[in-house]
Design an enzyme around this catalytic site. Structure first.
Site, PDB file in Angstrom:
ATOM      1  N   ASN A   1       0.825  -1.198   0.069  1.00  0.00           N
ATOM      2  CA  ASN A   1      -0.029   0.108   0.102  1.00  0.00           C
ATOM      3  C   ASN A   1       0.874   1.340   0.117  1.00  0.00           C
ATOM      4  O   ASN A   1       2.084   1.078   0.408  1.00  0.00           O
ATOM      5  CB  ASN A   1      -0.818   0.165   1.260  1.00  0.00           C
ATOM      6  N   CYS A   2       0.493   2.422  -0.613  1.00  0.00           N
ATOM      7  CA  CYS A   2       0.864   3.547  -0.185  1.00  0.00           C
ATOM      8  C   CYS A   2      -0.004   4.324   0.734  1.00  0.00           C
ATOM      9  O   CYS A   2      -0.446   3.876   1.579  1.00  0.00           O
ATOM     10  CB  CYS A   2       1.182   4.450  -1.743  1.00  0.00           C
ATOM     11  N   VAL A   3       0.054   5.658   0.373  1.00  0.00           N
ATOM     12  CA  VAL A   3      -0.759   6.756   1.376  1.00  0.00           C
ATOM     13  C   VAL A   3      -2.296   6.308   1.340  1.00  0.00           C
ATOM     14  O   VAL A   3      -3.040   6.332   2.413  1.00  0.00           O
ATOM     15  CB  VAL A   3      -0.571   8.063   1.094  1.00  0.00           C
ATOM     16  N   THR A   4      -2.750   6.202   0.409  1.00  0.00           N
ATOM     17  CA  THR A   4      -4.351   5.868   0.196  1.00  0.00           C
ATOM     18  C   THR A   4      -4.885   4.562  -0.424  1.00  0.00           C
ATOM     19  O   THR A   4      -5.988   4.413  -0.372  1.00  0.00           O
ATOM     20  CB  THR A   4      -4.951   7.204  -0.471  1.00  0.00           C
ATOM     21  N   ARG A   5      -4.089   4.114  -1.106  1.00  0.00           N
ATOM     22  CA  ARG A   5      -4.382   3.085  -1.916  1.00  0.00           C
ATOM     23  C   ARG A   5      -3.632   1.594  -1.637  1.00  0.00           C
ATOM     24  O   ARG A   5      -2.621   1.492  -1.444  1.00  0.00           O
ATOM     25  CB  ARG A   5      -4.291   3.195  -3.535  1.00  0.00           C
TER      26      ARG A   5
END
Length: 534
Positions: A476-480
């Site tokens: 994952n990254c910040v939002t996805r």
């Protein structure tokens, strides 16, 4: 050819994701540095004599020094974070090897320059090679680019040698222990090439930076627009990092030290009592004040327009979605929960949004707003604008944001109604999700067990992704959520949206991203716990 393209795409996606760990630390350290430097500065203490008390002064000076952690050691943090993020297993060994490789490279550079008889304190030599202290070693400051190169090489070595078998006599050095050993050897050899290659390569990067600088306010305009256009495919992190940490974003001398990159220049200025010169102010045009028009005004205006355009019976259902998106945008500087509400229903509207973000950067540059940092949220505005005094022109931001709020509101309201865009609340009411644990809720009246943040059902989400067997890798990254899957066709996009996902991006037959929002880390951890290892 297709497999090579897919592998390259997946690699770039993963590389961009690895930037998030040091960047998150940098954002926090920037806030601490901004508060500490502003409240210990003479300009503030002269107006608030209470802050001159020894206790207050020591605390705020300590905060300013603490905030320098990420700025001072940024390259080595990237050299460790990249192999850490790219490694599938034994991540600790990968990060440790990243540090070893970075240190070995710089020691090799020092050896080459010393053996060649280069005077490491001579002004001409320093300018030609870019000599600086790196982890206490007189070496060549390759900045972010050198750190990224180390991280990529070490991650490849980790992947290749982490299960390396050695002869019985050398078995102690095999397996995971061999990874930092081979990293030291390989990076030491590569370090011998840097003094031969870096002066020319750095000259090219500097030329690109000067070319962008000559575009004036149009440089920030194209940067802001480009960041938004790259965001749906997750490659904006690479563009942003180039401007923040290399000569592409500007370079100059701050308190006697040569500094490269827009964000590096800004943080160096915070720790320097001298007034910023044009190099610092020009570079800061690529930072957060350019985002504030859209983040604090425009996107909230778009959210209000989507609310007013929704059917009245649906407004109570979408209100929480829109409010949480506005809070994430204004307070956290996270725009994807709002952007993905209209990206797929009207890509052309997203393109207009990208232009308007670019115009926000241009407007801030023309008006001389000087705030800086990374996120473009209300915290940046307060800490790096209001607390730093009127020279930042922080008072212009609410005016600009109000104009963008009105512009976005009327544009989105007109577009949604004129073209009947299916933004939230305008499509047919979705059938309630009744799979797995949700069926039990229908029978018992109790919510499903293991509900994440009161909203996301991990079991149902995994089923909508095609099951555990469909997922090759998950991160994952910040939002996805970022996934490699066996078959993207097995991913049920409508059901994922009913389960709370904001959007789904299928990059190819195997690369899928699911936009969750700020709770993505918890969702990823819950899904990972249900996927068999190996």
């Amino acid at each position: 050819m297709h497999k090579t393209k897919a592998a390259l795409w997946e690699f770039l996606q993963g590389l961009g994701r690895t930037f998030m760990l040091p960047v998150a630390l940098l954002a926090f350290c920037g806030i601490v540095l901004g508060i500490g430097s502003s409240l210990s500065s003479e300009a503030v203490t002269d107006n608030l004599p209470l802050l001159k008390a020894e206790g207050f002064h020591l605390v705020f000076t300590w905060m300013a020094h603490t905030g320098l952690v990420a700025f001072t050691f940024l390259p080595v943090l990237f050299a460790m974070a990249i192999p850490l993020g790219l490694a599938r297993e034994d991540k600790g060994v990968a990060a440790f090897s990243g540090f070893v490789g970075f240190a070995a490279m710089n020691l090799a550079v020092n050896f080459f320059l010393t053996a060649k008889g280069v005077d490491l304190k001579d002004g001409k030599a320093i300018e030609h090679y870019g000599i600086a202290d790196v982890l206490g070693v007189r070496s060549i400051d390759t900045g972010l680019l050198g750190a990224v190169a180390v991280g990529i090489v070490v991650s490849l070595l980790h992947q290749r040698f982490r299960t390396q078998r050695m002869p019985d006599a050398l078995a102690f050095f095999g397996g995971l222990r061999f990874v930092p050993i081979v990293s030291a050897l390989v990076m030491s050899v590569l370090g011998l090439l840097i003094p031969l290659l870096w002066p020319a390569f750095n000259g090219w990067i500097t030329a690109v930076g000067r070319g962008i600088g000559h575009t004036g306010v149009f440089g920030p305009f194209f940067f802001g627009m480009g960041e938004v256009l790259l965001r749906p495919v997750g490659l904006h992190h690479i563009l942003v990092a180039m401007f923040r940490f290399t000569d592409v974003g500007g370079s100059g001398t701050v308190c006697g030290d040569h500094v490269s990159g827009a964000l590096n220049l800004f943080y160096a200025h915070l720790d320097c009592p001298a007034a910023p010169d044009s190099a610092v102010t020009d570079a800061t045009h690529f930072l957060s004040q350019g985002k504030m028009a859209a983040y604090l005004g425009g996107l909230p205006g778009a959210a209000l327009a989507m609310y007013h355009c929704a059917r009245e019976t649906m407004r109570p259902q979408i209100k929480a979605l829109l409010v949480s998106g506005v809070v994430a945008c204004v307070v956290g500087g996270i725009t994807e929960p709002l952007e993905f509400l209209f990206l797929f229903v009207a890509p052309w509207l997203y393109g207009i949004h990208a232009v308007l973000v670019g115009l926000g950067f241009l407007t801030a540059a023309v008006l001389g707003v000087f705030i800086g940092n990374t996120d473009g949220n209300v915290i940046d505005w307060l800490v790096f604008g209001v607390l730093q005094g009127s020279t930042t022109k922080w008072y212009l931001v609410p005016v600009i944001a109000a104009v963008w709020f009105a512009g976005y509101y009327f544009l989105f309201r007109w577009a949604i109604r004129r073209f009947d865009l299916k933004t939230p609340g305008r499509d047919a009411e979705p059938e309630p999700e009744r799979a797995g644990d949700d069926a039990k809720e229908a029978e018992t009246g109790r919510p499903p067990a293991g509900l994440i943040a009161g909203k996301y059902d991990a079991v149902a989400l995994l089923d909508a992704l095609g099951g555990a067997g469909n997922i090759r890798s998950l991160d994952n990254c910040v939002t996805r959520l970022r996934m490699t899957v066996e078959d993207a066709g097995r991913v049920d996009e409508p059901r994922l949206k009913r389960l709370g996902a904001v959007g789904v991006v299928k990059l190819d037959a195997h690369s899928v991203q699911v936009v969750i929002g700020p709770q993505v880390q918890s969702v990823k951890d819950a899904l990972a716990a249900m996927i068999p290892v190996g």
